[in-house]
Write a protein that holds these residues in place. Sequence first.
Motif, PDB file in Angstrom:
ATOM      1  N   ILE A   1       0.843  -1.206   0.000  1.00 37.26           N
ATOM      2  CA  ILE A   1       0.000   0.000   0.000  1.00 37.26           C
ATOM      3  C   ILE A   1       0.873   1.248   0.000  1.00 37.26           C
ATOM      4  N   THR A   2       1.962   1.229   0.769  1.00 39.51           N
ATOM      5  CA  THR A   2       2.866   2.375   0.817  1.00 39.51           C
ATOM      6  C   THR A   2       3.503   2.629  -0.542  1.00 39.51           C
ATOM      7  N   ALA A   3       3.895   1.563  -1.245  1.00 39.54           N
ATOM      8  CA  ALA A   3       4.502   1.725  -2.565  1.00 39.54           C
ATOM      9  C   ALA A   3       3.539   2.383  -3.546  1.00 39.54           C
ATOM     10  N   GLU A   4       2.250   2.006  -3.482  1.00 36.36           N
ATOM     11  CA  GLU A   4       1.258   2.627  -4.363  1.00 36.36           C
ATOM     12  C   GLU A   4       1.089   4.110  -4.034  1.00 36.36           C
ATOM     13  N   LEU A   5       1.005   4.434  -2.750  1.00 36.65           N
ATOM     14  CA  LEU A   5       0.869   5.832  -2.357  1.00 36.65           C
ATOM     15  C   LEU A   5       2.085   6.643  -2.793  1.00 36.65           C
ATOM     16  N   CYS A   6       3.284   6.087  -2.598  1.00 30.11           N
ATOM     17  CA  CYS A   6       4.499   6.799  -2.989  1.00 30.11           C
ATOM     18  C   CYS A   6       4.562   7.025  -4.485  1.00 30.11           C
TER      19      CYS A   6
ATOM     20  N   LEU B   1       1.989   7.652  -6.361  1.00 31.91           N
ATOM     21  CA  LEU B   1       1.100   8.786  -6.610  1.00 31.91           C
ATOM     22  C   LEU B   1       1.742  10.103  -6.185  1.00 31.91           C
ATOM     23  N   LEU B   2       2.444  10.092  -5.047  1.00 30.47           N
ATOM     24  CA  LEU B   2       3.013  11.316  -4.493  1.00 30.47           C
ATOM     25  C   LEU B   2       4.417  11.599  -4.994  1.00 30.47           C
TER      26      LEU B   2
ATOM     27  N   MET C   1      -7.720   3.507  -5.547  1.00 32.33           N
ATOM     28  CA  MET C   1      -8.713   4.238  -6.331  1.00 32.33           C
ATOM     29  C   MET C   1      -8.202   5.610  -6.765  1.00 32.33           C
ATOM     30  N   LEU C   2      -7.253   6.169  -6.013  1.00 37.72           N
ATOM     31  CA  LEU C   2      -6.869   7.562  -6.226  1.00 37.72           C
ATOM     32  C   LEU C   2      -6.267   7.807  -7.598  1.00 37.72           C
ATOM     33  N   ARG C   3      -5.612   6.826  -8.168  1.00 40.72           N
ATOM     34  CA  ARG C   3      -4.974   7.020  -9.474  1.00 40.72           C
ATOM     35  C   ARG C   3      -5.998   7.408 -10.534  1.00 40.72           C
ATOM     36  N   ASP C   4      -7.265   6.976 -10.349  1.00 41.70           N
ATOM     37  CA  ASP C   4      -8.310   7.272 -11.336  1.00 41.70           C
ATOM     38  C   ASP C   4      -9.175   8.455 -10.948  1.00 41.70           C
ATOM     39  N   HIS C   5      -8.926   9.082  -9.792  1.00 41.87           N
ATOM     40  CA  HIS C   5      -9.820  10.144  -9.324  1.00 41.87           C
ATOM     41  C   HIS C   5      -9.056  11.385  -8.868  1.00 41.87           C
ATOM     42  N   GLY C   6      -7.877  11.610  -9.439  1.00 41.93           N
ATOM     43  CA  GLY C   6      -7.106  12.799  -9.097  1.00 41.93           C
ATOM     44  C   GLY C   6      -7.816  14.105  -9.399  1.00 41.93           C
ATOM     45  N   PRO C   7      -8.458  14.258 -10.577  1.00 48.88           N
ATOM     46  CA  PRO C   7      -9.145  15.524 -10.865  1.00 48.88           C
ATOM     47  C   PRO C   7     -10.282  15.822  -9.882  1.00 48.88           C
TER      48      PRO C   7
ATOM     49  N   GLY D   1      16.646  11.203  -8.104  1.00 49.95           N
ATOM     50  CA  GLY D   1      15.440  10.461  -8.453  1.00 49.95           C
ATOM     51  C   GLY D   1      14.222  10.851  -7.660  1.00 49.95           C
ATOM     52  N   MET D   2      14.360  11.759  -6.691  1.00 52.78           N
ATOM     53  CA  MET D   2      13.197  12.165  -5.895  1.00 52.78           C
ATOM     54  C   MET D   2      12.393  13.174  -6.696  1.00 52.78           C
ATOM     55  N   GLY D   3      11.089  12.903  -6.854  1.00 54.82           N
ATOM     56  CA  GLY D   3      10.226  13.824  -7.582  1.00 54.82           C
ATOM     57  C   GLY D   3       9.574  14.806  -6.647  1.00 54.82           C
ATOM     58  N   ARG D   4       8.789  15.659  -7.207  1.00 54.96           N
ATOM     59  CA  ARG D   4       8.033  16.628  -6.416  1.00 54.96           C
ATOM     60  C   ARG D   4       6.754  15.986  -5.933  1.00 54.96           C
ATOM     61  N   THR D   5       6.241  16.487  -4.821  1.00 56.99           N
ATOM     62  CA  THR D   5       4.985  15.944  -4.300  1.00 56.99           C
ATOM     63  C   THR D   5       3.820  16.441  -5.131  1.00 56.99           C
ATOM     64  N   GLY D   6       2.743  15.626  -5.084  1.00 59.12           N
ATOM     65  CA  GLY D   6       1.549  16.036  -5.818  1.00 59.12           C
ATOM     66  C   GLY D   6       0.727  16.988  -5.029  1.00 59.12           C
TER      67      GLY D   6
END
Length: 557
Positions: free
Chosen positions: A70-75, A77-78, A266-272, A552-557
């Motif tokens: 679950i943490t990997a999926e959240l990371c 996204l962020l 679910m968040l990957r499909d509901h960002g907007p 390799g660290m990206g910006r947060t969403g």
Amino acid sequence: MSGNVTSLFRSTAAHSPSMAALTRESDGGAGPVDFCIPCNPYFPTPAMFDEMAGRLRDIITYYPSGADTITAELCGLLQLPPQCVAMGNGSTELITWIDHLLVRESLAVPVPTFGRWTDQPMETGKRVDMFPLQEAGGFALDLARYAEFVRARGTRAVVICNPNNPDGGYLHKQALVQFMDAMADRDLVVIDESFLEFADAEAEPSVVQEAMLRPNVVVLRSLGKNFGLHGIRFGYLVANPALAGRVRAMLPKWNLNSFAEHVVFMLRDHGPEYARSLHQVRRDRLEMASQLSALPGLTVYPSQGNFLFVRLPVGAEGTVVRDRMLTEHRVLVRECGNKIGSSSRFLRLVVRPQVDVRRLVSGLEQVLYGSRRGAAVPEPATGTSYSSGTAAVDRLVSETNGAGMRALAVQPAGPPGLAAAPAAGTGMPLPAAVPVAPAAATVGPMPVPAPQQVPAPQQVPRPAPVPQPAPYPGPVPAPHPAPVPQPAPGPYPAPAPAPAAPAPYSVPAGPTPLGVPARGGLTAAQVRGTDGLESVPAAGRPASQGRPDPAGMGRTG
């Protein structure tokens, strides 16, 4: 709603009763309109709730995936490296582990703030050094004075909530980064960003990227508040891999439930939809503040959270207003008398859609001014009510007349020519210890001017209200005390700092001895009314941790 439901508030020490408890005690089986729990009212969308309902049986029947999945999926996204993140069963679980693992002997906390930051370390025997936020300054946190306070006390760990709960006060990113660097010699600096998603003061307000590059900084983030799902209980922290790994190693493998997993994926499909919900909350915050500030005698403080901190008119008792709003109007508000550093003259009101805000404003009009026989605001010159719900805090208020500090007026003056500390957010570097003048120690009660009378000049500046439109149409209120005239600049002006005393004084070298009040602050033992300060034996300080490779660290969403 039956009157006995208000008895639930008497049995809670630091928080309001749960919505489930209130619903069980209500006559009709339905809960009140909730202005108490700070939750996003626009997310998840109805379609998302329908999708979860359709999969309810599978969600609650089977084990979730491990926390690493679950943490990997959240990371993903962020755009955060998983080795710098630890997910918990709500941010309070992470606060508990931060206290157990990373707080060695003492913790500095501005008050009022989220209660677990004071209660949790006290429960484990730590010394909690409380830095009072001054009402006269709009509860703004001066970072330079706070840094000086930490050094004077010799505190080893430091907490800042941004935005702060309950007042919604906000600190700009640049000022926070400077503060983090000024505290580089402390064991730990925690920046609690649980409500930062609702802020719009800066395009990129979070300090998570800066935290990952520092050996002693932890950033705490909430998901339940942002996603409107408090009941799921999920949040996360961000730190360098060594600190994050220490917390992650102590968490159970299945500390996150299946609902949390389902929502994260679910968040990957509901960002907007999520982005639109935050935008709507920010718009509602402005409109709600305008409507509340139109109520006579009510002060609304600037906020960057999804809630507003309001001071009731002189003479109004928050517990009475809370109980009557619940029983007479089925509206639940957060009375803040059980928050250290606050009193029952303050309410925290969650931002909600305008249809609910109209109901709130109408109820407050009736409770505060509707009939002189039963109004919460008394006739002019009949006295005031100032009760925090905590005897020790009431005693403190009585001794200091609400200023929150004892005996500052008798402090010896130091060498002339010392400049006052720079205000928070000015971009000035924070020195190791800056001798500054304290805020005025005595704030007298505000006189209520008669009609058409020009009030006398005030001793301290008051926070300016937001522009006041015409009140929500409703019953014409009975006569009530005239409000103190306020300037009307643009929306959400920065509160004016408390004036410095004419004679600054120097700070003694070295940390303040245990049991001696630090200038401008109170320890937990002093607030609780006990003598002396007890601290746990100092354990070995953790070895200095290396900094992670930022590649390799990206910006947060």
